[in-house]
Write a protein that holds these residues in place. Structure first.
Motif, PDB file in Angstrom:
ATOM      1  N   LEU A   1      61.728 -61.088  14.218  1.00  0.00           N
ATOM      2  CA  LEU A   1      61.025 -61.482  12.734  1.00  0.00           C
ATOM      3  C   LEU A   1      61.564 -63.073  12.402  1.00  0.00           C
ATOM      4  O   LEU A   1      60.683 -63.783  12.759  1.00  0.00           O
ATOM      5  CB  LEU A   1      61.386 -60.790  11.790  1.00  0.00           C
ATOM      6  N   ARG A   2      62.588 -63.638  12.777  1.00  0.00           N
ATOM      7  CA  ARG A   2      63.001 -65.218  13.084  1.00  0.00           C
ATOM      8  C   ARG A   2      61.623 -65.932  14.148  1.00  0.00           C
ATOM      9  O   ARG A   2      61.363 -66.813  13.571  1.00  0.00           O
ATOM     10  CB  ARG A   2      64.730 -65.200  13.511  1.00  0.00           C
TER      11      ARG A   2
ATOM     12  N   LEU B   1      52.625 -58.394  13.975  1.00  0.00           N
ATOM     13  CA  LEU B   1      52.276 -57.343  12.606  1.00  0.00           C
ATOM     14  C   LEU B   1      53.073 -56.268  11.814  1.00  0.00           C
ATOM     15  O   LEU B   1      53.367 -56.746  11.123  1.00  0.00           O
ATOM     16  CB  LEU B   1      50.359 -57.561  12.058  1.00  0.00           C
ATOM     17  N   ARG B   2      53.227 -55.341  12.756  1.00  0.00           N
ATOM     18  CA  ARG B   2      54.124 -54.488  12.500  1.00  0.00           C
ATOM     19  C   ARG B   2      56.055 -54.572  11.835  1.00  0.00           C
ATOM     20  O   ARG B   2      55.814 -54.366  11.460  1.00  0.00           O
ATOM     21  CB  ARG B   2      54.110 -53.595  13.809  1.00  0.00           C
ATOM     22  N   TYR B   3      55.743 -55.918  12.499  1.00  0.00           N
ATOM     23  CA  TYR B   3      57.075 -56.273  12.572  1.00  0.00           C
ATOM     24  C   TYR B   3      57.315 -56.680  10.617  1.00  0.00           C
ATOM     25  O   TYR B   3      58.169 -56.804  10.434  1.00  0.00           O
ATOM     26  CB  TYR B   3      57.907 -57.121  13.612  1.00  0.00           C
ATOM     27  N   LYS B   4      56.558 -57.796  10.890  1.00  0.00           N
ATOM     28  CA  LYS B   4      56.618 -58.615   9.703  1.00  0.00           C
ATOM     29  C   LYS B   4      56.545 -57.157   8.598  1.00  0.00           C
ATOM     30  O   LYS B   4      56.643 -57.437   7.602  1.00  0.00           O
ATOM     31  CB  LYS B   4      54.941 -59.423   9.469  1.00  0.00           C
ATOM     32  N   LEU B   5      55.318 -56.086   8.874  1.00  0.00           N
ATOM     33  CA  LEU B   5      54.638 -55.029   7.332  1.00  0.00           C
ATOM     34  C   LEU B   5      56.465 -54.420   6.972  1.00  0.00           C
ATOM     35  O   LEU B   5      56.523 -54.200   6.071  1.00  0.00           O
ATOM     36  CB  LEU B   5      53.788 -54.295   8.243  1.00  0.00           C
ATOM     37  N   MET B   6      56.223 -54.091   8.146  1.00  0.00           N
ATOM     38  CA  MET B   6      58.093 -53.674   8.427  1.00  0.00           C
ATOM     39  C   MET B   6      59.320 -54.009   7.600  1.00  0.00           C
ATOM     40  O   MET B   6      59.475 -53.790   6.677  1.00  0.00           O
ATOM     41  CB  MET B   6      58.742 -53.390   9.706  1.00  0.00           C
TER      42      MET B   6
END
Lengths: 248, 345
Positions: free
Chosen positions: B211-212, B229-234
């Motif tokens: 994320l960072r 995207l999937r990490y930001k969404l989580m």
């Protein structure tokens, strides 16, 4: 022997400009293939299409015998294609080690692990230190990336690419903006890597190109005008006229 | 070399960087004692507000400070959590069924996890759309979603509409009565402590580091083979879920929720709290939230134009302390110093 990377009849047009014009190219396993050409010839555009950041208008790209023309960039990286950028692209607030650890992490699969301290994970830091050592940056592992010198950041980018355990390195002007000394060091590092990787390298430094490349392709205005051994390219009349002549 | 690359966890190093939050949490725990000694129960009310806003600010900062996502819909997510508790309590009190299907409940052991999940769902659904944009567009889309949530709850006449919804049922958590003012305050401080601990783990996990990294250089993350995207969404869903939990606490603590809790001004306040406190630390926003709530409570007693000095304080802090209040404590890591955490925490 089948090529590790095979580009067939690639076209890319930006409104009026044809950036890639019916371009075909093969990179063989273990080969270091240099791509040269004057500014604006479309070298970076080609790299971006190979890596997947840009989609070609037509033509195909195969990697390890598999058509990847429609694959998104992160899939291509997972398949073993590692790119270094013309303009250094790193994580400025992370240490050099953390930059490379992230590349190791990407290579190890998904990152949906929420609890364990990843800064201190030997499974990440071990291979990351190894990659840093390979390019001679291990003594700078704990330095925050934005405090590294320009040359060191270029090396760091290369270490990140290596940590992905790629089968093909796409290097977009790895010596860009380097002084003579740093450039020579980078050439030495790359000649050490040559035997282990297939490399497609875009470079303006002709000394480096002729020292490293097994084959050289010349790109002018989006078209490949010649491909061959470094010696034959050096003496090719069309190449001289189009490119080398302007520089000396 | 192994020692250098894998430094083990050191408590003294951790304390050097994080002692203020231990102090702050200890001070918060002493507020009821102090309030009793000075016979000033208003203090507990005030600090309950500060603690609940702290939870939101910490959750917001996970996506704001670590993910680079300026969300203006956290008041909406807070409202989703608050209304979940209030609406279930309403149906329990009226002995009617929600949508004619489910009975309500006054048991927070059921409604709080539901509030958490509902806010998480709303964050995930809106995130699928908003996270495809970035920068100003992301801010505008989250603002739009916040307004949609706001007017959605205004439109629910059955649940009070614009006037808000009073919780008339006697809320309890399983067999425990937690709505007594002091008890409830301690519960809120406990939730805040747990929130800080969980996010502190998250930001240094593999997930948190991705994320960072995404906020620093998304293009590079993609080139490494990670689809961001999937990490930001989580991350957005987790942040939203904890914000919803804070909303659930809010509704239980005040026994009232109104659409004004979802206003976009409040969403902006949360961003101000995070920036004031310091986005570079998980607990930084707690300092910002406490300062915010104190200024908001005490400045008006000096002048009716209290927002003017308030604005000046915010401007001064942002201009002179780029790292927020955390900077006052001298805890922003010097850039050139080597550090073993792999980056600025």
């Amino acid at each position: 022997m089948t090529p590790i990377l095979s580009v067939n009849n690639l076209y890319k047009r930006f409104s009026g400009l044809v950036a890639t014009n019916d371009l075909s190219l093969n990179v063989m396993p273990g080969e270091t293939h240099a791509l040269i050409g004057p500014n604006g010839a479309g070298k970076t555009t080609l790299i971006a299409q190979l890596q997947g950041e840009l989609a070609p208008d037509s033509g195909t790209i195969s990697f390890k015998g598999r058509d990847i023309t429609q694959e998104p960039p992160h899939r291509r990286s997972q398949l073993g294609m590692a790119r270094s950028f013309q303009i250094t692209s790193i994580f400025p607030q992370f240490t050099a080690l953390a930059n490379v650890s992230l590349a190791v992490q990407a290579q190890q699969g998904h990152g949906f692990k929420f609890w364990r301290d990843a800064w201190r994970d030997p499974a990440l830091n071990g291979p990351a230190m190894e990659a840093l050592a390979t390019i001679g940056l291990d003594h700078r592992a704990q330095i925050v990336a934005e405090d590294l010198s320009h040359g060191e950041r270029r090396q760091l980018e290369l270490a990140m690419a290596l940590a992905m355990k790629p089968s093909l390195l796409l290097l977009d002007e790895p010596m860009a903006g380097m002084g003579r000394q740093d450039g020579q060091r980078m050439t030495r590092i790359l000649s050490g890597l040559k035997k282990d990787y297939a490399i497609l390298i875009v470079e303006h430094d002709m000394d480096a190109v002729f020292a490293l490349a097994d084959r050289v392709s010349v790109l002018v205005a989006g078209s490949m005008i010649a491909t061959g051994e470094p010696q034959s390219i050096r003496t090719d009349a069309a190449v001289k006229a189009a490119y080398l002549g302007h520089r000396s | 070399m192994a020692d250098q690359s894998n430094p083990s966890f050191s408590l003294s190093a951790w304390l050097r960087g994080n002692w203020p939050i231990l102090l702050v949490l200890a001070a918060l725990a002493l507020v009821p004692t102090f309030a009793a000694a000075t016979d000033n129960p208003f203090l507990i009310r005030l600090f309950t507000r500060a603690v609940i806003f702290s939870i939101v600010a910490v959750a917001l900062n996970f996506v704001l400070g670590y993910g680079g996502l300026v969300s203006l819909m956290h008041s909406g997510l807070f409202g989703v959590g608050a209304y979940t508790v209030a609406i279930l309590a309403f149906h329990d009190y009226e002995a009617t069924k929600f949508l004619g299907l489910f009975a309500g409940t006054d048991n927070l052991a059921i409604s709080m996890p539901l509030a958490f999940l509902c806010a998480m769902g709303v964050a995930a659904l809106t995130g699928i759309i908003s996270l495809r944009t970035s920068g100003t567009y992301f801010i505008m889309i989250t603002l739009a979603f916040n307004q949609m949530l706001y007017y959605f709850f205004v439109a629910l006449q059955q649940y009070g509409g614009e006037d808000g919804l009073q919780v008339l049922a006697n809320l309890h958590f399983a067999d425990f009565n937690i709505t007594k003012r002091t008890t409830f305050y301690y519960v809120a401080v406990g939730v805040l402590t747990a929130t800080i601990f969980v996010f502190a783990r998250l930001v240094q996990s593999r997930f948190g580091i991705i994320l960072r990294a995404t906020s620093q250089n998304e293009r590079r993350v993609v080139a490494l083979g990670i689809p961001p995207l999937r990490y930001k969404l989580m991350a957005f869903a987790i942040s939203g879920a904890v914000t919803g939990l804070a909303g659930a606490l809010w509704a239980s603590g005040q026994a009232f929720v109104s659409p004004s809790d979802l206003s976009w001004v409040r969403a902006g306040d949360y961003v101000v709290m995070a920036v004031l406190g310091g986005m570079g630390r998980v607990w930084g926003p707690v300092l910002g939230a406490i300062l915010f709530v104190l200024l908001e409570a005490y400045l008006p007693s000096w002048t009716q134009f209290w927002q003017l000095p308030f604005g000046i304080v915010v401007v001064l802090i942002v201009v002179y302390l780029r790292g927020g209040l955390v900077d006052v404590l001298g805890l922003t890591r010097s850039k050139s110093a080597s550090n073993t955490e792999g980056g600025h925490a």
